[in-house]
Design a protein around this motif. Structure first.
Motif, PDB file in Angstrom:
ATOM      1  N   ALA A 228     -89.194 -21.059 -19.910  1.00 17.59           N
ATOM      2  CA  ALA A 228     -89.765 -22.395 -20.066  1.00 17.59           C
ATOM      3  C   ALA A 228     -89.519 -22.940 -21.470  1.00 17.59           C
ATOM      4  O   ALA A 228     -89.165 -24.116 -21.649  1.00 17.59           O
ATOM      5  CB  ALA A 228     -91.257 -22.360 -19.754  1.00 17.59           C
ATOM      6  N   LEU A 231     -86.266 -24.888 -22.585  1.00 17.13           N
ATOM      7  CA  LEU A 231     -86.160 -26.336 -22.438  1.00 17.13           C
ATOM      8  C   LEU A 231     -86.668 -27.055 -23.677  1.00 17.13           C
ATOM      9  O   LEU A 231     -86.173 -28.139 -24.027  1.00 17.13           O
ATOM     10  CB  LEU A 231     -86.958 -26.807 -21.221  1.00 17.13           C
ATOM     11  CG  LEU A 231     -86.624 -26.154 -19.879  1.00 17.13           C
ATOM     12  CD1 LEU A 231     -87.576 -26.667 -18.804  1.00 17.13           C
ATOM     13  CD2 LEU A 231     -85.190 -26.432 -19.488  1.00 17.13           C
ATOM     14  N   TYR A 242     -79.165 -19.071 -18.646  1.00 18.57           N
ATOM     15  CA  TYR A 242     -80.194 -18.082 -18.354  1.00 18.57           C
ATOM     16  C   TYR A 242     -79.519 -16.748 -18.023  1.00 18.57           C
ATOM     17  O   TYR A 242     -78.872 -16.605 -16.993  1.00 18.57           O
ATOM     18  CB  TYR A 242     -81.071 -18.548 -17.192  1.00 18.57           C
ATOM     19  CG  TYR A 242     -82.004 -19.678 -17.588  1.00 18.57           C
ATOM     20  CD1 TYR A 242     -83.175 -19.403 -18.283  1.00 18.57           C
ATOM     21  CD2 TYR A 242     -81.707 -21.001 -17.279  1.00 18.57           C
ATOM     22  CE1 TYR A 242     -84.035 -20.425 -18.664  1.00 18.57           C
ATOM     23  CE2 TYR A 242     -82.559 -22.028 -17.656  1.00 18.57           C
ATOM     24  CZ  TYR A 242     -83.726 -21.734 -18.349  1.00 18.57           C
ATOM     25  OH  TYR A 242     -84.574 -22.746 -18.727  1.00 18.57           O
ATOM     26  N   LYS A 250     -93.809 -16.480 -12.551  1.00 21.13           N
ATOM     27  CA  LYS A 250     -93.889 -17.925 -12.737  1.00 21.13           C
ATOM     28  C   LYS A 250     -94.456 -18.238 -14.113  1.00 21.13           C
ATOM     29  O   LYS A 250     -95.207 -17.454 -14.690  1.00 21.13           O
ATOM     30  CB  LYS A 250     -94.774 -18.555 -11.669  1.00 21.13           C
ATOM     31  CG  LYS A 250     -94.273 -18.368 -10.244  1.00 21.13           C
ATOM     32  CD  LYS A 250     -95.234 -18.992  -9.243  1.00 21.13           C
ATOM     33  CE  LYS A 250     -94.748 -18.787  -7.812  1.00 21.13           C
ATOM     34  NZ  LYS A 250     -95.677 -19.376  -6.811  1.00 21.13           N
ATOM     35  N   ALA A 253     -93.548 -25.082 -16.878  1.00 21.73           N
ATOM     36  CA  ALA A 253     -92.386 -25.565 -17.622  1.00 21.73           C
ATOM     37  C   ALA A 253     -92.361 -27.084 -17.607  1.00 21.73           C
ATOM     38  O   ALA A 253     -92.758 -27.712 -16.614  1.00 21.73           O
ATOM     39  CB  ALA A 253     -91.101 -25.009 -17.020  1.00 21.73           C
ATOM     40  N   GLN A 254     -91.882 -27.668 -18.697  1.00 29.10           N
ATOM     41  CA  GLN A 254     -91.768 -29.121 -18.803  1.00 29.10           C
ATOM     42  C   GLN A 254     -90.440 -29.566 -18.187  1.00 29.10           C
ATOM     43  O   GLN A 254     -89.469 -29.839 -18.895  1.00 29.10           O
ATOM     44  CB  GLN A 254     -91.863 -29.551 -20.259  1.00 29.10           C
ATOM     45  CG  GLN A 254     -93.184 -29.190 -20.929  1.00 29.10           C
ATOM     46  CD  GLN A 254     -93.240 -29.676 -22.354  1.00 29.10           C
ATOM     47  OE1 GLN A 254     -92.924 -30.838 -22.653  1.00 29.10           O
ATOM     48  NE2 GLN A 254     -93.631 -28.790 -23.261  1.00 29.10           N
ATOM     49  N   LEU A 255     -90.412 -29.659 -16.874  1.00 29.62           N
ATOM     50  CA  LEU A 255     -89.156 -29.942 -16.191  1.00 29.62           C
ATOM     51  C   LEU A 255     -88.631 -31.341 -16.492  1.00 29.62           C
ATOM     52  O   LEU A 255     -87.433 -31.603 -16.347  1.00 29.62           O
ATOM     53  CB  LEU A 255     -89.344 -29.757 -14.683  1.00 29.62           C
ATOM     54  CG  LEU A 255     -89.684 -28.325 -14.236  1.00 29.62           C
ATOM     55  CD1 LEU A 255     -89.801 -28.267 -12.712  1.00 29.62           C
ATOM     56  CD2 LEU A 255     -88.653 -27.332 -14.734  1.00 29.62           C
ATOM     57  N   GLY A 256     -89.508 -32.238 -16.926  1.00 25.78           N
ATOM     58  CA  GLY A 256     -89.055 -33.581 -17.293  1.00 25.78           C
ATOM     59  C   GLY A 256     -88.076 -33.579 -18.450  1.00 25.78           C
ATOM     60  O   GLY A 256     -87.322 -34.547 -18.631  1.00 25.78           O
ATOM     61  N   PHE A 258     -85.445 -31.851 -18.648  1.00 27.35           N
ATOM     62  CA  PHE A 258     -84.080 -31.869 -18.106  1.00 27.35           C
ATOM     63  C   PHE A 258     -83.520 -33.285 -18.136  1.00 27.35           C
ATOM     64  O   PHE A 258     -82.365 -33.506 -18.514  1.00 27.35           O
ATOM     65  CB  PHE A 258     -84.068 -31.346 -16.667  1.00 27.35           C
ATOM     66  CG  PHE A 258     -83.885 -29.866 -16.553  1.00 27.35           C
ATOM     67  CD1 PHE A 258     -82.663 -29.285 -16.808  1.00 27.35           C
ATOM     68  CD2 PHE A 258     -84.940 -29.056 -16.194  1.00 27.35           C
ATOM     69  CE1 PHE A 258     -82.481 -27.914 -16.696  1.00 27.35           C
ATOM     70  CE2 PHE A 258     -84.783 -27.684 -16.084  1.00 27.35           C
ATOM     71  CZ  PHE A 258     -83.550 -27.108 -16.336  1.00 27.35           C
ATOM     72  N   GLN A 259     -84.367 -34.235 -17.757  1.00 28.35           N
ATOM     73  CA  GLN A 259     -83.891 -35.614 -17.680  1.00 28.35           C
ATOM     74  C   GLN A 259     -83.919 -36.303 -19.037  1.00 28.35           C
ATOM     75  O   GLN A 259     -82.948 -36.949 -19.441  1.00 28.35           O
ATOM     76  CB  GLN A 259     -84.744 -36.411 -16.695  1.00 28.35           C
ATOM     77  CG  GLN A 259     -84.209 -37.810 -16.420  1.00 28.35           C
ATOM     78  CD  GLN A 259     -84.952 -38.478 -15.285  1.00 28.35           C
ATOM     79  OE1 GLN A 259     -86.063 -38.117 -14.951  1.00 28.35           O
ATOM     80  NE2 GLN A 259     -84.320 -39.475 -14.683  1.00 28.35           N
TER      81      GLN A 259
END
Length: 326
Positions: A228, A231, A242, A250, A253-256, A258-259
């Motif tokens: 996580a 990122l 990775y 699990k 994670a700050q998946l935003g 990615f964008q």
């Protein structure tokens, strides 16, 4: 001959076994140095990613000397120094196929690569883990001296990433809490080591990268939390690779990111198709990986070697050696 066997129930023991026979397309090898990997410990515990049966001889990180060849073997002769790949079609050498932790063992000619003369037996047994780190740098898309790379985790694979990245000219920062592993990372070419458990990790990375973050991030610990964090330490349009393996755990994670950062990320397994390239790189770059080996045992004391890996988390890489001859 003496061979280390995993026999089930978390038990490893050195047994006396017959020297194996070889087929026409096979080679009989005398082990010279054999490394112990975390996946060997998983195997000992009865866990592995493909089916296998006890008893099994482990050992997929190794160097060896050719002592006998089958009639159809053309490219190798007695006395040649070799290393060998461990993913063999659907089988894995040292897992579903008994491996190199024996005074003598068998391999197919097609699995083997000559060990360059300027690499020692010890360095040869480090080719397999290094090949994974080297492959990671290839998958980072043109890693070079223009990059700032952060390596999360300085285990054997992460240290291989450090060595390969530094030799390719990248500026390398390592996140690793162990003082000894940090010392080895610096020796292999890292410029800075930061503590990933420190509360100011992101601030420290920002300071070292002039606020830009890393252009390349290698996650080599296999810890979900580090996966996580990758990122967060990545810069704009960074490439993330990775390398560390975790199945089933699990972490938030700050998946935003990615964008918002336009990130690229990919996962890799092993080192498919790059062994000849890896050997050339090691030979010509003069990378010396031997400081990764923190303990060495005779193969006849292989059970003690396994116990050391289990009992001492400070070890980086434990090797077993043999001088057996026919």
């Amino acid at each position: 001959m003496k061979a280390l066997q995993f026999i089930g129930g978390d038990k490893a023991q050195v047994n006396e076994l017959p020297i194996p026979e070889i087929a026409e397309d096979e080679v009989l090898l005398a082990a010279r140095s054999v490394g112990i990997c975390h996946s060997d410990i998983e195997l000992l515990a009865g866990r592995y990613i493909i089916p296998f049966e006890f008893p099994v001889i482990p050992g997929h990180e190794w160097s060896a000397e050719v002592v006998r060849t089958g009639r159809s073997v053309k490219s190798l002769g007695v006395g040649d120094r070799v290393v060998g790949e461990c993913v063999i079609g659907q089988d894995h050498f040292g897992f579903s196929i008994s491996g190199a932790a024996a005074e003598f063992f068998v391999a197919k000619e097609s699995w083997l690569h000559r060990l360059p003369d300027n690499l020692s037996w010890t360095q040869g047994a480090l080719v397999e883990p290094f090949s994974c780190g080297y492959y990671a740098t290839l998958r980072a898309d043109n890693l070079d001296a223009s990059d700032v790379a952060i390596v999360l985790g300085a285990g054997p694979i992460g240290l291989g990433v450090v060595a390969a990245s530094a030799r390719k000219g990248a500026r390398v920062i390592v996140a690793e809490p162990s003082a000894h592993r940090a010392e080895v990372a610096l020796w292999l070419g890292a410029e800075h080591v930061v503590d990933p458990t420190a509360p100011d990790l992101l601030e420290r990375v920002a300071e070292l990268t002039g606020g830009a973050g890393a252009s390349v991030v290698f996650e080599a610990s296999g810890r979900p939390e580090a996966m996580a964090v990758a990122l967060e330490v990545a810069g704009f349009r960074a490439r993330i690779v990775y390398v560390g393996i975790d199945v089933g755990s699990k972490a938030p994670a700050q998946l935003g990111l990615f964008q918002s950062k336009e990130l690229q990320a990919r996962g890799i397994i092993g080192s498919p198709g790059v062994w000849p390239q890896t050997l050339q790189f090691l030979s010509r770059s003069a990378v010396d990986l031997s400081p990764l080996v923190t303990a060495t045992f005779p193969l006849a004391e292989g059970d003690d070697a396994i116990a050391t890996v289990l009992d001492d988390p400070a070890q980086i890489k434990v090797h077993m050696t043999s001088t057996a001859t026919l």
